[in-house]
Write a protein that holds these residues in place. Sequence first.
Motif, PDB file in Angstrom:
ATOM      1  N   MET A   1       0.951  -1.276  -0.016  1.00  0.00           N
ATOM      2  CA  MET A   1      -0.016  -0.062  -0.092  1.00  0.00           C
ATOM      3  C   MET A   1       0.765   1.199  -0.237  1.00  0.00           C
ATOM      4  SD  MET A   1      -2.977  -1.004   2.669  1.00  0.00           S
ATOM      5  CE  MET A   1      -3.905   0.463   2.413  1.00  0.00           C
ATOM      6  N   ASP A   2       0.284   2.483  -0.715  1.00  0.00           N
ATOM      7  CA  ASP A   2       1.276   3.573  -0.542  1.00  0.00           C
ATOM      8  C   ASP A   2       1.029   4.289   0.754  1.00  0.00           C
ATOM      9  OD1 ASP A   2       1.786   3.007  -3.190  1.00  0.00           O
ATOM     10  OD2 ASP A   2      -0.144   4.241  -3.925  1.00  0.00           O
ATOM     11  N   GLY A   3       1.945   5.227   1.032  1.00  0.00           N
ATOM     12  CA  GLY A   3       1.976   6.105   2.193  1.00  0.00           C
ATOM     13  C   GLY A   3       2.488   5.401   3.412  1.00  0.00           C
ATOM     14  N   ALA A   4       2.651   6.046   4.405  1.00  0.00           N
ATOM     15  CA  ALA A   4       3.289   5.469   5.740  1.00  0.00           C
ATOM     16  C   ALA A   4       2.399   4.407   6.427  1.00  0.00           C
ATOM     17  CB  ALA A   4       3.333   6.549   6.821  1.00  0.00           C
ATOM     18  N   PRO A   5       2.947   3.359   7.035  1.00  0.00           N
ATOM     19  CA  PRO A   5       2.231   2.398   7.798  1.00  0.00           C
ATOM     20  C   PRO A   5       1.500   3.191   9.040  1.00  0.00           C
ATOM     21  CG  PRO A   5       4.279   2.177   8.568  1.00  0.00           C
ATOM     22  CD  PRO A   5       4.370   3.207   7.174  1.00  0.00           C
ATOM     23  N   PRO A   6       0.336   2.674   9.379  1.00  0.00           N
ATOM     24  CA  PRO A   6      -0.407   3.227  10.371  1.00  0.00           C
ATOM     25  C   PRO A   6       0.299   3.356  11.594  1.00  0.00           C
ATOM     26  CG  PRO A   6      -1.789   1.387   9.192  1.00  0.00           C
ATOM     27  CD  PRO A   6      -0.509   1.277   8.698  1.00  0.00           C
ATOM     28  N   SER A   7       0.271   4.267  12.486  1.00  0.00           N
ATOM     29  CA  SER A   7       0.841   4.620  13.584  1.00  0.00           C
ATOM     30  C   SER A   7       0.345   3.492  14.693  1.00  0.00           C
ATOM     31  CB  SER A   7       0.826   5.914  14.139  1.00  0.00           C
ATOM     32  OG  SER A   7      -0.596   6.296  14.344  1.00  0.00           O
ATOM     33  N   ALA A   8       1.132   2.996  15.495  1.00  0.00           N
ATOM     34  CA  ALA A   8       0.679   2.101  16.490  1.00  0.00           C
ATOM     35  C   ALA A   8       0.280   3.093  17.692  1.00  0.00           C
ATOM     36  CB  ALA A   8       1.742   1.470  17.367  1.00  0.00           C
ATOM     37  N   SER A   9      -0.915   2.472  18.597  1.00  0.00           N
ATOM     38  CA  SER A   9      -1.424   3.185  19.766  1.00  0.00           C
ATOM     39  C   SER A   9      -0.219   3.523  20.804  1.00  0.00           C
ATOM     40  CB  SER A   9      -2.525   2.341  20.456  1.00  0.00           C
ATOM     41  OG  SER A   9      -3.666   2.309  19.368  1.00  0.00           O
ATOM     42  N   PRO A  10      -0.158   4.626  21.276  1.00  0.00           N
ATOM     43  CA  PRO A  10       0.856   5.056  22.202  1.00  0.00           C
ATOM     44  C   PRO A  10       0.607   4.087  23.599  1.00  0.00           C
ATOM     45  CG  PRO A  10      -0.485   7.022  21.746  1.00  0.00           C
ATOM     46  CD  PRO A  10      -1.271   6.062  21.040  1.00  0.00           C
ATOM     47  N   ALA A  11       1.753   3.937  24.168  1.00  0.00           N
ATOM     48  CA  ALA A  11       1.626   3.000  25.346  1.00  0.00           C
ATOM     49  C   ALA A  11       0.683   3.419  26.220  1.00  0.00           C
ATOM     50  CB  ALA A  11       3.179   3.055  25.942  1.00  0.00           C
ATOM     51  N   GLY A  12      -0.105   2.567  26.977  1.00  0.00           N
ATOM     52  CA  GLY A  12      -1.259   2.751  27.911  1.00  0.00           C
ATOM     53  C   GLY A  12      -2.557   3.253  27.468  1.00  0.00           C
ATOM     54  N   LEU A  13      -2.691   3.667  26.358  1.00  0.00           N
ATOM     55  CA  LEU A  13      -3.898   4.221  25.808  1.00  0.00           C
ATOM     56  C   LEU A  13      -4.809   2.970  25.659  1.00  0.00           C
ATOM     57  CD1 LEU A  13      -5.726   6.052  24.604  1.00  0.00           C
ATOM     58  CD2 LEU A  13      -4.871   5.941  22.471  1.00  0.00           C
ATOM     59  N   SER A  14      -4.554   1.967  25.073  1.00  0.00           N
ATOM     60  CA  SER A  14      -5.438   0.802  24.787  1.00  0.00           C
ATOM     61  C   SER A  14      -5.888   0.289  26.222  1.00  0.00           C
ATOM     62  CB  SER A  14      -4.717  -0.397  24.146  1.00  0.00           C
ATOM     63  OG  SER A  14      -4.488   0.113  22.785  1.00  0.00           O
ATOM     64  N   ALA A  15      -5.151  -0.039  27.305  1.00  0.00           N
ATOM     65  CA  ALA A  15      -5.270  -0.208  28.493  1.00  0.00           C
ATOM     66  C   ALA A  15      -6.459   0.510  29.349  1.00  0.00           C
ATOM     67  CB  ALA A  15      -4.367  -0.318  29.395  1.00  0.00           C
ATOM     68  N   TYR A  16      -6.142   1.985  29.197  1.00  0.00           N
ATOM     69  CA  TYR A  16      -7.090   2.813  29.624  1.00  0.00           C
ATOM     70  C   TYR A  16      -8.315   2.799  29.011  1.00  0.00           C
ATOM     71  CZ  TYR A  16      -4.220   5.036  33.188  1.00  0.00           C
ATOM     72  OH  TYR A  16      -3.302   5.331  34.290  1.00  0.00           O
ATOM     73  N   VAL A  17      -8.394   2.902  27.562  1.00  0.00           N
ATOM     74  CA  VAL A  17      -9.658   2.572  26.928  1.00  0.00           C
ATOM     75  C   VAL A  17     -10.504   1.274  27.416  1.00  0.00           C
ATOM     76  CG1 VAL A  17     -10.893   2.092  24.613  1.00  0.00           C
ATOM     77  CG2 VAL A  17      -9.152   4.193  24.819  1.00  0.00           C
ATOM     78  N   ALA A  18      -9.729   0.323  27.544  1.00  0.00           N
ATOM     79  CA  ALA A  18     -10.420  -1.032  28.070  1.00  0.00           C
ATOM     80  C   ALA A  18     -11.179  -0.792  29.448  1.00  0.00           C
ATOM     81  CB  ALA A  18      -9.347  -2.147  27.960  1.00  0.00           C
ATOM     82  N   VAL A  19     -10.247  -0.187  30.370  1.00  0.00           N
ATOM     83  CA  VAL A  19     -10.874   0.072  31.751  1.00  0.00           C
ATOM     84  C   VAL A  19     -12.264   1.049  31.563  1.00  0.00           C
ATOM     85  CG1 VAL A  19     -10.285   1.126  33.879  1.00  0.00           C
ATOM     86  CG2 VAL A  19      -8.661  -0.281  32.663  1.00  0.00           C
ATOM     87  N   SER A  20     -11.853   1.784  30.733  1.00  0.00           N
ATOM     88  CA  SER A  20     -13.138   2.912  30.718  1.00  0.00           C
ATOM     89  C   SER A  20     -14.364   1.945  30.199  1.00  0.00           C
ATOM     90  CB  SER A  20     -12.857   4.021  29.649  1.00  0.00           C
ATOM     91  OG  SER A  20     -13.005   3.562  28.375  1.00  0.00           O
ATOM     92  N   GLN A  21     -14.222   0.975  29.351  1.00  0.00           N
ATOM     93  CA  GLN A  21     -15.459   0.389  28.819  1.00  0.00           C
ATOM     94  C   GLN A  21     -15.824  -0.873  29.885  1.00  0.00           C
ATOM     95  OE1 GLN A  21     -16.790   1.271  25.653  1.00  0.00           O
ATOM     96  NE2 GLN A  21     -15.423   2.707  26.612  1.00  0.00           N
ATOM     97  N   LEU A  22     -14.985  -1.336  30.558  1.00  0.00           N
ATOM     98  CA  LEU A  22     -15.313  -2.256  31.668  1.00  0.00           C
ATOM     99  C   LEU A  22     -16.034  -1.465  32.792  1.00  0.00           C
ATOM    100  CD1 LEU A  22     -15.014  -5.064  33.011  1.00  0.00           C
ATOM    101  CD2 LEU A  22     -12.818  -4.339  34.034  1.00  0.00           C
ATOM    102  N   LEU A  23     -15.661  -0.231  33.124  1.00  0.00           N
ATOM    103  CA  LEU A  23     -16.212   0.297  33.918  1.00  0.00           C
ATOM    104  C   LEU A  23     -17.619   1.043  33.576  1.00  0.00           C
ATOM    105  CD1 LEU A  23     -13.470   2.955  35.128  1.00  0.00           C
ATOM    106  CD2 LEU A  23     -14.790   1.065  36.682  1.00  0.00           C
ATOM    107  N   GLY A  24     -17.536   1.346  32.285  1.00  0.00           N
ATOM    108  CA  GLY A  24     -18.860   1.836  31.729  1.00  0.00           C
ATOM    109  C   GLY A  24     -20.137   0.555  31.669  1.00  0.00           C
TER     110      GLY A  24
END
Length: 252
Positions: A1-24
């Motif tokens: 594919m053309d262009g730069a590869p997708p950037s990875a999620s910053p460290a810790g972001l996925s964990a906090y999002v998962a915690v938010s969904q578990l709490l919700g």
Amino acid sequence: MDGAPPSASPAGLSAYVAVSQLLGLTLLAATGAWLGRYRGGVAWQGQLQFNVHPLCMVLGMVFLQGDALLVYRVFRNEAKRSTKTLHALLHGLALVIALVGIVAVFESHRAKGIADMYSLHSWCGMAAFVLYLVQWLLGCGFFLAPGASFSLRSRYKPQHIFFGIALFALSIATCLLGITEMLLFNIRDSYSQFVPEGVLANTVGLLLVAFGLVVGYVLTRDEWKRPPLAEELALSMDFKTLTEGESPGGSQ
């Protein structure tokens, strides 16, 4: 594919999002358990119609509103237009569900002969809903509908972000007021004795606060903001040129 590869999620972001969904999700389950176990359940007709109100407000004005705010942190490599559309759709769904909750409480009050709009909870709740609707309409007008200039969008964006977070906080505060008001109406005499309903309702309140804090933390971490994709930067320059009459180099 053309262009730069997708950037990875910053460290810790996925964990906090998962915690938010578990709490919700735990918040929604605890709210349903409270209404089902101690308030008789939920129904649109009859004595149980009032219970539609707290369930809808927690689902719409807290959980879905919070998830709508997280869209730009979660979908970091999707097209900006798609992300905007999802953001607007989640907010719109939250508004519809909240409106159902508002209609339910007014109809329930009318059927029982209870006065409307006299408490601090009702004032804050109506203010939150009306301002949330205005915020949604302005957001759609500035960022989704064609016609708003680049400079106008840029000037409004900080206000849109601030009031989005502020209305989320106001919605949670209003829910906390509503829980307290509901407990004082129903178990005033036994509330201070740590009865199970009071403990469960207080737990719902703590889950509201925890969900709000985690979502707020994710939103206020600058390094977790969605970075613009390369093609979006190019489109922004083209859009600015078309709407402001400026060249990409900035000359008039």
